[in-house]
Design a protein around this motif. Sequence first.
Motif, PDB file in Angstrom:
ATOM      1  N   ASP A 235       0.827  -1.208   0.000  1.00 18.11           N
ATOM      2  CA  ASP A 235       0.000   0.000   0.000  1.00 18.11           C
ATOM      3  C   ASP A 235       0.862   1.260   0.000  1.00 18.11           C
ATOM      4  O   ASP A 235       0.565   2.245  -0.712  1.00 18.11           O
ATOM      5  N   PHE A 236       1.926   1.244   0.791  1.00 17.14           N
ATOM      6  CA  PHE A 236       2.807   2.417   0.878  1.00 17.14           C
ATOM      7  C   PHE A 236       3.479   2.670  -0.462  1.00 17.14           C
ATOM      8  O   PHE A 236       3.557   3.817  -0.924  1.00 17.14           O
ATOM      9  N   ALA A 239       1.210   4.332  -2.966  1.00 14.40           N
ATOM     10  CA  ALA A 239       0.553   5.576  -2.566  1.00 14.40           C
ATOM     11  C   ALA A 239       1.303   6.829  -2.988  1.00 14.40           C
ATOM     12  O   ALA A 239       0.872   7.943  -2.665  1.00 14.40           O
ATOM     13  N   THR A 263      14.504  10.551  10.915  1.00 12.91           N
ATOM     14  CA  THR A 263      13.208  11.233  10.793  1.00 12.91           C
ATOM     15  C   THR A 263      13.377  12.641  10.227  1.00 12.91           C
ATOM     16  O   THR A 263      12.655  13.051   9.303  1.00 12.91           O
ATOM     17  N   LYS A 267      12.364  14.275   6.251  1.00 15.35           N
ATOM     18  CA  LYS A 267      11.548  15.481   6.093  1.00 15.35           C
ATOM     19  C   LYS A 267      12.313  16.564   5.351  1.00 15.35           C
ATOM     20  O   LYS A 267      11.787  17.218   4.435  1.00 15.35           O
ATOM     21  N   ARG A 272       9.873  10.161   0.508  1.00 12.24           N
ATOM     22  CA  ARG A 272       9.198   9.094   1.229  1.00 12.24           C
ATOM     23  C   ARG A 272      10.245   8.023   1.524  1.00 12.24           C
ATOM     24  O   ARG A 272      11.183   7.837   0.743  1.00 12.24           O
ATOM     25  N   ALA A 285       8.548   7.756  12.967  1.00 11.88           N
ATOM     26  CA  ALA A 285       7.134   7.958  12.656  1.00 11.88           C
ATOM     27  C   ALA A 285       6.976   9.119  11.691  1.00 11.88           C
ATOM     28  O   ALA A 285       7.796  10.041  11.645  1.00 11.88           O
ATOM     29  N   GLY A 286       5.932   9.037  10.909  1.00 11.19           N
ATOM     30  CA  GLY A 286       5.626  10.110   9.970  1.00 11.19           C
ATOM     31  C   GLY A 286       4.800   9.584   8.821  1.00 11.19           C
ATOM     32  O   GLY A 286       4.886   8.388   8.482  1.00 11.19           O
ATOM     33  N   ASP A 287       4.013  10.459   8.192  1.00 17.84           N
ATOM     34  CA  ASP A 287       3.158  10.025   7.091  1.00 17.84           C
ATOM     35  C   ASP A 287       3.961   9.507   5.908  1.00 17.84           C
ATOM     36  O   ASP A 287       3.465   8.682   5.132  1.00 17.84           O
ATOM     37  N   ASP A 288       5.179   9.992   5.741  1.00 15.46           N
ATOM     38  CA  ASP A 288       6.002   9.603   4.603  1.00 15.46           C
ATOM     39  C   ASP A 288       7.042   8.553   4.963  1.00 15.46           C
ATOM     40  O   ASP A 288       8.002   8.347   4.219  1.00 15.46           O
ATOM     41  N   LEU A 290       7.640   4.478   6.417  1.00 17.75           N
ATOM     42  CA  LEU A 290       7.096   3.167   6.768  1.00 17.75           C
ATOM     43  C   LEU A 290       8.201   2.328   7.405  1.00 17.75           C
ATOM     44  O   LEU A 290       9.141   1.922   6.722  1.00 17.75           O
TER      45      LEU A 290
END
Length: 407
Positions: A235-236, A239, A263, A267, A272, A285-288, A290
């Motif tokens: 899924d990642f 996306a 991290t 950013k 990603r 952690a972070g939306d981008d 995995l």
Amino acid sequence: MRILIVTAGTRGDVAPFTGLGRRLQDAGHRVALAAHHRFAGLVRDCGLEYRALPGDPVELTRARTAAPSPESAREVFAAFLDELGDGVLTAAASGTDVLLTAFGPAPLSRLVAEGLGIPSAGVYLAPGVPTREFPPPGWPDAGQMSPAGNFTAGRTVLARTDALYADVLRRLRTRLDLPDRAARAAGPPDDWPVCHGFSPAVVPRPADWPSNVHVTGYWWPERPPGWQPPDPLVDFLGAGPPPVFIGFGSMTPADERLQDVVTAAVKRAGVRAVVQSGWAGLAPAGDDILPVGDLPHDWLFPRTAAVVHHAGAGTTAAGLRAGVPAAAVPVLVDQPFWAARLHHLGVAPRPLPMPELTAATLAAALRSCLDRPSYRDRAKDLAHRIATEDGAAAVLTVTARLQHERG
């Protein structure tokens, strides 16, 4: 023919031999792989017989790190070698016609093979024979060496290895009822065959290596049958644009600073990332981002835009096979050698040693990998060359010759 492959160390010291073992097995041989217990499942899942070696590389690293003095650390390692010597003997005595050994346990394996009357050969993942063309992996100040200095450094490494193993080898000789050997040059006999499992496109075979020393091409890890990527990873990947991979394998202990660096770098670079936890236990952690556990690199790396890794031999090879740029963050042992080689080959920016790693330096290395097309072009070219090689073929030839000489 019953072939035993002996290796010790981390996952990267084991995984390439699963592929080599399967190739030997497909050729009609019975193949066993001796490794530490934490890799028993990996070996068996790949369809090979597993033979246990004592000790745990994770616990060894922790114990040596926690030792109150250098002398205590040496005692910890000496105890590990003692157990390992007994384990190699037990594994080989369980039914072996030819013994193949990685570089780490090679002094033990050669002696056990001699005592049991079994022919043996080296199967090394990094250069392990002295040459005038480059210094041995792990040698400090490697960029300042003359040809004569390179060769002397290689002989020095073998002499230090002999000294490190001297006590356990003496005890093994007594156990095997072998006579004391007269003093000789450091390292194995001159006619002992060695196969190096890396590509000549990555490290060309030195002209001064003897004819019994080979550069075969890579031995690729076997992917366990039926393996499927986890749904969150699929899924990642689907996306957004191809992510970068970040992982430091088995070389880095738990380090909260490293997690913060990764991290922030992701950013800052605007990418990603798939981040492998490894021994460092990374779980940023972070939306981008995995976080993942162990995954077959041959599946994942071709789906990435670049790979950040510790420049272990196996991970370096996987990145080259995938044809993607790399950012190398070497820690120790042979990793600075492979990191420098990646830069020399034009597939990576200058190595970024772990002590120099910050969010800013890592982000800059990532952007360099992604923004300079020459890195990807060169990586793709090397991948095409590597794909034409058959690294296991030379090992099959060597084992057949050993069997013939044994009669």
